[in-house]
Write an enzyme that holds these catalytic residues in place. Structure first.
Site, mmCIF file in Angstrom:
data_model
loop_
_atom_site.group_PDB
_atom_site.id
_atom_site.type_symbol
_atom_site.label_atom_id
_atom_site.label_comp_id
_atom_site.label_asym_id
_atom_site.label_seq_id
_atom_site.Cartn_x
_atom_site.Cartn_y
_atom_site.Cartn_z
ATOM 1 N N ASP A 20 -6.445 0.681 0.758
ATOM 2 C CA ASP A 20 -6.477 0.955 2.192
ATOM 3 C C ASP A 20 -7.855 0.556 2.738
ATOM 4 O OD1 ASP A 20 -8.213 2.929 1.423
ATOM 5 O OD2 ASP A 20 -7.216 4.542 2.504
ATOM 6 N N LYS A 78 0.835 -1.196 0.000
ATOM 7 C CA LYS A 78 0.000 0.000 0.000
ATOM 8 C C LYS A 78 0.879 1.258 0.000
ATOM 9 C CE LYS A 78 -1.913 1.771 3.601
ATOM 10 N NZ LYS A 78 -2.552 2.639 4.518
#
Ligand code: SF4
Length: 274
Positions: free
Chosen positions: A160, A142
């Site tokens: 996320d 991420k």
């Protein structure tokens, strides 16, 4: 036909169980187009001026808000402007600066560790490749995609907590693991859309489609959403749930770069936008 913000009750669950792959791709792209109109100014909400600052800010953003990170990083960046400075830092002094972001001992270990790795393995520069970034302490896929997309202009999908929640509500995928979500959603869009798609979805999750109380009655993509009705559908009550500039409040960045400011130097659109 263009989707518009609902002014009254919206037909719930417009998505048929048997939605074809082509229909899903069309609906997903249409949601992204609508969100692009709602958030034409969508951007990373962390303050940064170079890739090193962005990687630090992204690591610090775990389990806290971007606003809190933006309030904390000026002191960190001023005291330790380069990976060499932070690699040689006294951990206790770094911990004091990072305390407001929570999990500050682990975050201190990560930022000092990743600075050392940058100095020892990458000549003090943040690498621009996924496989190198994910080897840095505290940097997962991420964080790596945030850095690649926003500091190097390489397309990436940022899965996320907001992204996971919204794509589930929109029935874009049944996958539950971030890496599989990333692949499934990536396959619905051209690569060139990935970075802005991530910003649009995350902006929408932070402002309108909240985890506990999504503001369905004030949501501009309600007609395209199978989860319409999961949150407040009364338009007046839903409006009160809107956050940041959509609710008439400031955004998260303290120092938005020039590209995100209007001619008068204010974040675009005006903060009082409803
Ligand atoms: S706010 Fe409601 S209608 Fe809008 S995307 Fe979220 S769940 Fe769907």
């Amino acid at each position: 036909m263009k989707a518009v913000a609902p002014t009254g009750p919206v037909q719930a669950n417009p998505v048929k169980k048997s939605e074809s792959r082509t229909a899903l791709v069309r609906r997903a792209r249409r949601i992204n187009r609508e969100l692009a109109e709602v958030y034409p100014y969508a951007h990373p909400e962390l303050d940064f001026e170079n890739p090193f600052q962005l990687v630090l800010a992204t690591v610090l953003s775990a389990q806290t808000t971007d606003l809190r990170v933006n309030q904390t990083t000026p002191a960190l960046f001023a005291k330790y402007p380069t990976p060499e400075d932070l690699a040689a830092a006294n951990p206790e002094e770094v911990e004091e600066i990072l305390r407001p972001t929570g999990f500050f001992r682990a975050k201190t270990r990560s930022v000092i560790g990743l600075s050392k790795a940058l100095v020892e393995q990458f000549g003090g520069e943040v690498p621009g490749r996924l496989e190198d970034l994910v080897k840095l302490p505290g940097v997962g896929r991420k964080t790596a995609f945030v850095v690649l997309g926003n500091a190097f202009g390489r397309p990436g999908i940022t899965v996320d907590t907001h992204f996971q929640r919204l794509v589930r509500r929109w029935q874009w995928t049944e996958q539950t693991e971030p890496e599989k979500i990333e692949a499934a959603v990536g396959a619905l869009f051209p690569k060139s859309d990935w970075t802005m798609l991530s910003h649009h979805v995350i902006f929408h999750g932070r402002r309108i489609c909240h985890a506990r109380k999504p503001a369905c009655g004030a949501c501009p993509i309600a007609p395209l959403c199978p989860a319409y009705g999961e949150g407040e559908t009364d338009p007046e009550k839903a409006k009160k749930l809107l956050k940041y500039e959509k609710g008439g409040f400031p955004g998260q960045r303290l120092k938005p770069p020039q590209a995100y400011l209007d001619a008068g130097g204010k974040p675009a659109p005006p903060l009082e936008a409803g």
